[in-house]
Design an enzyme around this catalytic site. Structure first.
Site, PDB file in Angstrom:
ATOM      1  N   LYS A  75      35.873  30.739  27.251  1.00  0.00           N
ATOM      2  CA  LYS A  75      35.419  31.901  27.820  1.00  0.00           C
ATOM      3  C   LYS A  75      34.881  32.210  26.504  1.00  0.00           C
ATOM      4  O   LYS A  75      35.313  31.975  25.832  1.00  0.00           O
ATOM      5  CB  LYS A  75      36.545  32.617  28.147  1.00  0.00           C
ATOM      6  CG  LYS A  75      36.022  34.012  28.833  1.00  0.00           C
ATOM      7  CD  LYS A  75      37.034  34.171  29.877  1.00  0.00           C
ATOM      8  CE  LYS A  75      36.421  35.777  30.331  1.00  0.00           C
ATOM      9  NZ  LYS A  75      37.266  36.588  31.184  1.00  0.00           N
ATOM     10  N   ASP A  84      32.441  27.305  33.712  1.00  0.00           N
ATOM     11  CA  ASP A  84      32.243  28.701  33.731  1.00  0.00           C
ATOM     12  C   ASP A  84      31.015  29.019  34.198  1.00  0.00           C
ATOM     13  O   ASP A  84      30.269  29.561  32.622  1.00  0.00           O
ATOM     14  CB  ASP A  84      33.404  29.094  34.051  1.00  0.00           C
ATOM     15  CG  ASP A  84      33.184  30.492  34.698  1.00  0.00           C
ATOM     16  OD1 ASP A  84      32.058  31.002  34.984  1.00  0.00           O
ATOM     17  OD2 ASP A  84      34.211  30.795  35.397  1.00  0.00           O
ATOM     18  N   ASP A  93      30.555  38.586  32.045  1.00  0.00           N
ATOM     19  CA  ASP A  93      31.587  38.273  32.910  1.00  0.00           C
ATOM     20  C   ASP A  93      31.888  38.819  34.528  1.00  0.00           C
ATOM     21  O   ASP A  93      32.627  38.501  34.609  1.00  0.00           O
ATOM     22  CB  ASP A  93      32.648  37.549  32.441  1.00  0.00           C
ATOM     23  CG  ASP A  93      33.538  36.635  32.740  1.00  0.00           C
ATOM     24  OD1 ASP A  93      33.115  36.115  33.524  1.00  0.00           O
ATOM     25  OD2 ASP A  93      34.558  36.406  32.818  1.00  0.00           O
ATOM     26  N   HIS A 137      32.612  26.292  37.421  1.00  0.00           N
ATOM     27  CA  HIS A 137      33.429  27.346  37.811  1.00  0.00           C
ATOM     28  C   HIS A 137      32.058  27.927  38.483  1.00  0.00           C
ATOM     29  O   HIS A 137      31.459  28.674  37.718  1.00  0.00           O
ATOM     30  CB  HIS A 137      33.893  28.360  37.375  1.00  0.00           C
ATOM     31  CG  HIS A 137      35.171  27.782  37.433  1.00  0.00           C
ATOM     32  ND1 HIS A 137      36.792  28.417  37.023  1.00  0.00           N
ATOM     33  CD2 HIS A 137      36.140  26.136  38.304  1.00  0.00           C
ATOM     34  CE1 HIS A 137      38.238  27.655  37.325  1.00  0.00           C
ATOM     35  NE2 HIS A 137      37.670  27.161  37.710  1.00  0.00           N
ATOM     36  N   HIS A 158      30.617  32.651  31.697  1.00  0.00           N
ATOM     37  CA  HIS A 158      31.456  32.319  30.309  1.00  0.00           C
ATOM     38  C   HIS A 158      30.586  32.349  29.079  1.00  0.00           C
ATOM     39  O   HIS A 158      30.875  31.320  28.116  1.00  0.00           O
ATOM     40  CB  HIS A 158      32.693  31.457  30.835  1.00  0.00           C
ATOM     41  CG  HIS A 158      34.038  31.675  31.342  1.00  0.00           C
ATOM     42  ND1 HIS A 158      34.908  31.216  30.997  1.00  0.00           N
ATOM     43  CD2 HIS A 158      33.910  33.001  32.552  1.00  0.00           C
ATOM     44  CE1 HIS A 158      35.941  32.060  31.962  1.00  0.00           C
ATOM     45  NE2 HIS A 158      34.915  33.495  32.474  1.00  0.00           N
ATOM     46  N   ASP A 167      31.320  38.259  37.787  1.00  0.00           N
ATOM     47  CA  ASP A 167      31.632  37.010  38.960  1.00  0.00           C
ATOM     48  C   ASP A 167      31.303  38.014  39.724  1.00  0.00           C
ATOM     49  O   ASP A 167      32.560  38.350  41.050  1.00  0.00           O
ATOM     50  CB  ASP A 167      33.753  37.000  38.801  1.00  0.00           C
ATOM     51  CG  ASP A 167      34.589  36.700  37.883  1.00  0.00           C
ATOM     52  OD1 ASP A 167      34.178  35.278  36.931  1.00  0.00           O
ATOM     53  OD2 ASP A 167      34.942  36.514  36.608  1.00  0.00           O
ATOM     54  N   TRP A 207      43.047  27.760  32.450  1.00  0.00           N
ATOM     55  CA  TRP A 207      42.609  28.781  31.481  1.00  0.00           C
ATOM     56  C   TRP A 207      42.455  29.486  31.188  1.00  0.00           C
ATOM     57  O   TRP A 207      44.175  29.903  31.685  1.00  0.00           O
ATOM     58  CB  TRP A 207      41.194  29.387  32.763  1.00  0.00           C
ATOM     59  CG  TRP A 207      41.102  30.859  31.980  1.00  0.00           C
ATOM     60  CD1 TRP A 207      39.975  30.818  30.411  1.00  0.00           C
ATOM     61  CD2 TRP A 207      41.073  32.175  31.526  1.00  0.00           C
ATOM     62  NE1 TRP A 207      39.922  32.104  30.197  1.00  0.00           N
ATOM     63  CE2 TRP A 207      40.510  32.811  30.962  1.00  0.00           C
ATOM     64  CE3 TRP A 207      42.033  32.578  33.199  1.00  0.00           C
ATOM     65  CZ2 TRP A 207      40.990  33.968  31.108  1.00  0.00           C
ATOM     66  CZ3 TRP A 207      42.116  33.778  32.905  1.00  0.00           C
ATOM     67  CH2 TRP A 207      41.257  34.759  31.586  1.00  0.00           C
ATOM     68  N   GLU A 227      39.186  25.004  30.311  1.00  0.00           N
ATOM     69  CA  GLU A 227      37.665  26.361  30.798  1.00  0.00           C
ATOM     70  C   GLU A 227      38.633  26.742  29.332  1.00  0.00           C
ATOM     71  O   GLU A 227      39.140  27.669  28.981  1.00  0.00           O
ATOM     72  CB  GLU A 227      38.356  27.054  31.482  1.00  0.00           C
ATOM     73  CG  GLU A 227      36.546  27.692  31.711  1.00  0.00           C
ATOM     74  CD  GLU A 227      37.574  28.289  33.715  1.00  0.00           C
ATOM     75  OE1 GLU A 227      38.349  28.256  33.590  1.00  0.00           O
ATOM     76  OE2 GLU A 227      36.356  29.091  34.003  1.00  0.00           O
ATOM     77  N   ASP A 249      34.093  30.190  41.507  1.00  0.00           N
ATOM     78  CA  ASP A 249      34.151  31.314  40.459  1.00  0.00           C
ATOM     79  C   ASP A 249      34.017  32.704  41.172  1.00  0.00           C
ATOM     80  O   ASP A 249      33.037  32.997  40.201  1.00  0.00           O
ATOM     81  CB  ASP A 249      35.179  31.016  39.434  1.00  0.00           C
ATOM     82  CG  ASP A 249      36.307  31.025  38.994  1.00  0.00           C
ATOM     83  OD1 ASP A 249      36.793  32.327  39.513  1.00  0.00           O
ATOM     84  OD2 ASP A 249      36.623  31.496  37.977  1.00  0.00           O
TER      85      ASP A 249
HETATM   86  C1  RNT Z   1      38.954  33.670  34.238  1.00  0.00           C
HETATM   87  C2  RNT Z   1      38.396  32.522  34.706  1.00  0.00           C
HETATM   88  C3  RNT Z   1      39.145  31.714  35.674  1.00  0.00           C
HETATM   89  C4  RNT Z   1      39.301  32.457  36.936  1.00  0.00           C
HETATM   90  C5  RNT Z   1      40.101  31.711  38.225  1.00  0.00           C
HETATM   91  C6  RNT Z   1      40.995  32.888  38.624  1.00  0.00           C
HETATM   92  O1  RNT Z   1      37.815  34.291  33.462  1.00  0.00           O
HETATM   93  O2  RNT Z   1      36.793  32.322  34.598  1.00  0.00           O
HETATM   94  O3  RNT Z   1      38.545  31.004  35.384  1.00  0.00           O
HETATM   95  O4  RNT Z   1      38.303  33.276  37.094  1.00  0.00           O
HETATM   96  O5  RNT Z   1      41.312  31.158  37.248  1.00  0.00           O
HETATM   97 ZN    ZN Z   2      36.381  29.848  35.828  1.00  0.00          ZN
END
Ligand code: RNT
Ligand code: ZN
Length: 421
Positions: free
Chosen positions: A231, A262, A297, A289, A265, A299, A188, A229, A329
């Site tokens: 985003k 993810d 996003d 993820h 994302h 998290d 990523w 990955e 994640d």
């Molecule tokens: C960031 C991505 C990525 C990170 C990690 C820490 O938006 O989701 O995967 O969260 O690599």
């Molecule tokens: Zn991620």
């Protein structure tokens, strides 16, 4: 809860599921074989141990909060991981980022890292873990400060990050070889523009070219699998992300790489549970993820919400769990970090269990007959079947705390260990 009560509740649940043609014993057996890759970065707010005391997080991702007890060293992080894993049923994996290297106090730049810098992780993990996964760290570094890495206009900077990617794939392979199962190494990059770009094409061409260079050295897929990955946006990169979904879907399909979905994302009404079936048709394997976006996003800790249950069901329904790698994640620094891990992992497993307890064949038959009324009636009925009794029984049989009991352990750990840091 008393052991006999857990068993009694389970027997009743078993009968109720059997009435729908679902075998709870089989579901439990299958669940026990699904490893989840727990992300090391929840333990220290994505700081890593490249520098003493960790690094300033950059790259459009943010951990907010300052809950006491953050792991300041690799030893502390490992202790916290062991604590969390002791509260989660089954054998799982650890997802490591390159910035968590064990450099024994001597700075090693990203393009120079080697398997030996992760050997202590491998040795430590062998007894406890089912395997380990890996990630190059394309953020929190002076050469990523412009907001560009693999797609940077400067050739020298791109080359530095290409070397980092290759180094990481070799580390992934060393991990996979020693565990006897492949590590997934997930790429990523934060590359993005804050404001509207003039040229949307050139950075994508550069990213494609750099990725091809990263993936050029042949590595045995039995040891390392490559994932990419995408985003939508990041903080400070709101207008244009080089590695968008379309970019990586095209890249992964054309290069037959794993695509990483993810959950945070995509656009707010877009969900990854809807994407799993399509991606599995065109990519060899899939990496998830599992995260939780709150408005963006963000998290947040994974909770048992509708989308998590939809993900669990989709994975089971696909019949392709052997081609899916599930990782978490998120990074919430505002609550107890061991609790954050434990909740997310247990919730992911609960979602999979709910999926495994679904009478999918019956639902499919109704759908084929176009009996959409009964399909909906059944969906609703299934929601309140006693899956939690099966979950409790599963936790008990795996020797981990049932119900909220795990939290008592975390509270004790906080009092005895975390609060002393
Ligand atoms: C960031 C991505 C990525 C990170 C990690 C820490 O938006 O989701 O995967 O969260 O690599
Ligand atoms: Zn991620």
């Amino acid at each position: 809860m008393k052991k006999t009560d857990i068993e009694k509740a389970y027997r009743l649940a078993q009968e109720q599921f059997a009435a729908f043609g679902v075998n709870t014993e089989k579901a439990i057996k299958k669940l026990a074989r699904i490893p989840i890759s727990m992300h090391c970065w929840q333990g220290d707010d994505v700081g890593g141990y490249e520098h003493v005391g960790g690094s300033e997080l950059s790259g459009g991702i943010q951990a907010t909060g300052n809950y006491p007890g953050k792991a300041r060293t690799i030893a502390e992080l490992r202790a916290d991981i062991v604590k969390a894993l002791s509260l989660i049923p089954g054998k799982h994996r650890l997802n490591l980022h390159a910035c968590y290297l064990d450099n024994k106090g001597k700075f090693i730049d990203r393009n120079e890292i080697q398997p030996k810098h992760f050997q202590s992780w491998i040795d430590w993990g062998k007894g406890t873990l089912q395997g380990m996964d890996f990630n190059p760290t394309y953020f929190s570094h002076p050469k990523s400060a412009d907001g560009f890495t693999l797609s940077h206009p400067d050739k020298g900077i791109r080359q530095f990050w290409v070397e980092h990617g290759i180094a990481c794939r070799k580390i992934g392979a060393a991990i996979g070889k020693q565990f006897g199962n492949a590590a997934v190494t997930n790429v990523w990059v934060p590359d993005s523009y804050k404001d509207i770009p003039a040229d949307r094409t050139a950075p994508r061409e550069r990213l494609m070219d750099s990725l091809d260079k990263v993936f050029e050295p042949k590595i045995n897929p039995a040891h390392n699998l490559d994932a990419v990955e995408s985003k939508l946006f990041g903080i400070g990169g709101e207008s244009y992300t080089v590695g968008s979904h379309e970019f990586y879907m095209g890249y992964a399909v054309s290069r037959q790489k794993l695509l990483t979905l993810d959950a945070g994302h995509y656009h707010p009404t877009e969900v990854i549970s809807e994407k799993i079936s399509s991606v599995l048709m065109f990519c060899p394997e899939l990496l998830l993820h599992v995260s939780r976006p709150v408005r963006w996003d963000s998290d947040h800790v994974v909770i048992l919400d509708d989308e998590l249950q939809a993900i669990g069901k989709e994975l089971v329904r696909s019949g392709k769990l052997d081609r899916v790698h599930i990782g978490l994640d998120y990074f919430d620094a505002s609550i107890n970090r061991v609790a954050a891990w434990t909740m997310g992992m247990r919730n992911m497993l609960k979602a999979l269990l709910i999926g495994l307890l679904e009478p999918f064949d019956t639902l499919k038959k109704l759908e084929q007959k176009m009996d959409y009324t009964q399909r909906l009636v059944m969906f609703e009925e299934l929601k309140t079947l006693p899956w939690a009794a099966v979950w409790d029984y599963y936790c008990m049989s795996k020797g981990v705390p049932v119900g909220m009991e795990w939290f008592r352990d975390v509270q004790k750990y906080e009092a005895d260990v975390l609060s002393k840091r």
